[in-house]
Design a protein around this motif. Sequence first.
Motif, PDB file in Angstrom:
ATOM      1  N   GLY A 100       6.613 -11.347  19.864  1.00 17.35           N
ATOM      2  CA  GLY A 100       6.524 -12.436  19.952  1.00 17.35           C
ATOM      3  C   GLY A 100       7.471 -13.086  18.687  1.00 17.35           C
ATOM      4  N   ARG A 101       7.469 -14.311  18.570  1.00 24.57           N
ATOM      5  CA  ARG A 101       8.121 -15.033  17.516  1.00 24.57           C
ATOM      6  C   ARG A 101       7.170 -15.470  16.583  1.00 24.57           C
ATOM      7  NH1 ARG A 101      13.287 -15.267  19.358  1.00 24.57           N
ATOM      8  NH2 ARG A 101      13.566 -14.877  21.793  1.00 24.57           N
ATOM      9  N   VAL A 102       7.693 -15.104  15.346  1.00 28.40           N
ATOM     10  CA  VAL A 102       7.163 -15.518  14.003  1.00 28.40           C
ATOM     11  C   VAL A 102       7.466 -16.733  13.577  1.00 28.40           C
ATOM     12  CG1 VAL A 102       8.343 -14.276  12.409  1.00 28.40           C
ATOM     13  CG2 VAL A 102       5.911 -14.431  12.000  1.00 28.40           C
ATOM     14  N   VAL A 103       6.596 -17.689  13.175  1.00 27.68           N
ATOM     15  CA  VAL A 103       6.696 -18.933  12.297  1.00 27.68           C
ATOM     16  C   VAL A 103       6.306 -18.778  10.907  1.00 27.68           C
ATOM     17  CG1 VAL A 103       6.375 -21.606  12.239  1.00 27.68           C
ATOM     18  CG2 VAL A 103       6.582 -20.296  14.642  1.00 27.68           C
ATOM     19  N   VAL A 104       6.916 -19.026   9.947  1.00 31.04           N
ATOM     20  CA  VAL A 104       6.602 -18.857   8.642  1.00 31.04           C
ATOM     21  C   VAL A 104       5.957 -20.149   8.295  1.00 31.04           C
ATOM     22  CG1 VAL A 104       7.096 -18.115   6.254  1.00 31.04           C
ATOM     23  CG2 VAL A 104       8.039 -16.882   8.480  1.00 31.04           C
ATOM     24  N   HIS A 105       4.960 -20.575   7.838  1.00 27.04           N
ATOM     25  CA  HIS A 105       4.130 -21.555   7.411  1.00 27.04           C
ATOM     26  C   HIS A 105       4.360 -21.749   5.899  1.00 27.04           C
ATOM     27  CE1 HIS A 105       3.013 -23.143  11.232  1.00 27.04           C
ATOM     28  NE2 HIS A 105       2.519 -21.961  11.593  1.00 27.04           N
ATOM     29  N   ARG A 106       4.744 -22.525   5.271  1.00 25.12           N
ATOM     30  CA  ARG A 106       4.656 -22.901   3.862  1.00 25.12           C
ATOM     31  C   ARG A 106       3.785 -24.284   3.298  1.00 25.12           C
ATOM     32  NH1 ARG A 106       9.718 -20.280   5.250  1.00 25.12           N
ATOM     33  NH2 ARG A 106       9.896 -18.345   3.821  1.00 25.12           N
ATOM     34  N   ASP A 107       3.351 -24.815   4.174  1.00 27.51           N
ATOM     35  CA  ASP A 107       2.598 -25.986   3.796  1.00 27.51           C
ATOM     36  C   ASP A 107       1.184 -25.887   3.528  1.00 27.51           C
ATOM     37  OD1 ASP A 107       1.042 -26.944   6.631  1.00 27.51           O
ATOM     38  OD2 ASP A 107       2.641 -25.518   7.051  1.00 27.51           O
ATOM     39  N   ARG A 108       0.702 -26.695   2.751  1.00 26.81           N
ATOM     40  CA  ARG A 108      -0.473 -26.501   2.134  1.00 26.81           C
ATOM     41  C   ARG A 108      -1.723 -26.636   3.267  1.00 26.81           C
ATOM     42  NH1 ARG A 108      -2.359 -24.139  -2.197  1.00 26.81           N
ATOM     43  NH2 ARG A 108      -4.463 -23.783  -1.361  1.00 26.81           N
ATOM     44  N   GLU A 109      -1.378 -27.647   4.099  1.00 26.29           N
ATOM     45  CA  GLU A 109      -2.243 -27.951   5.284  1.00 26.29           C
ATOM     46  C   GLU A 109      -2.944 -26.533   6.034  1.00 26.29           C
ATOM     47  OE1 GLU A 109      -3.309 -30.625   9.090  1.00 26.29           O
ATOM     48  OE2 GLU A 109      -1.614 -30.928   7.941  1.00 26.29           O
TER      49      GLU A 109
END
Length: 174
Positions: A98-107
């Motif tokens: 798969g493809r990874v998305v790195v989330h850095r947002d508080r929500e």
Amino acid sequence: MSGELGTKNLEKLQGTHLDDEAQEELLTTQTECSFVFSTADGWPTGVIMSFIWVDGRFWLTAVEGRRHVKAADRDERVTVIVSSAGALPGRRMVAVRGRVVVHRDRETLDWFLHEFTHRLQPEGPDQWRALLDSPHRVVFEVVPEAKPTSHDQRKIPGNGRGLDTEPARPHKVV
């Protein structure tokens, strides 16, 4: 030859993949996986990580600066491998590219920490959440991209270990 699978050979494994229901059971029951990525020099490597499976995606967490976070920022292509070890009877596995998305947002972090800690530590999620909610925490979302590779050894006669018959199950002495 198919009647010999598991008792005389392990060459032709067609039909031993996890069906959709068994795959879903594995991914919603197990909580640990191998997260495989490429290093800066292109060498494949991996780490063992806890995960949750939500809406057909893997969700994991790490801290900025770690090799797997740097790798995900550099190359979004990853593989997640899950086995049934310690979670379900029978030897089962699935490997998902798969493809990874790195989330850095508080929500996203707030949503993830609630789901993750309540699933993996339901008897004390708040204490664990407080530990995980650190300033440099990121969330990985792995979106499957290819048909998974899987295996369900329960579909192989002789348990895939050359036994002519299934081993007798031990009984409890009361």
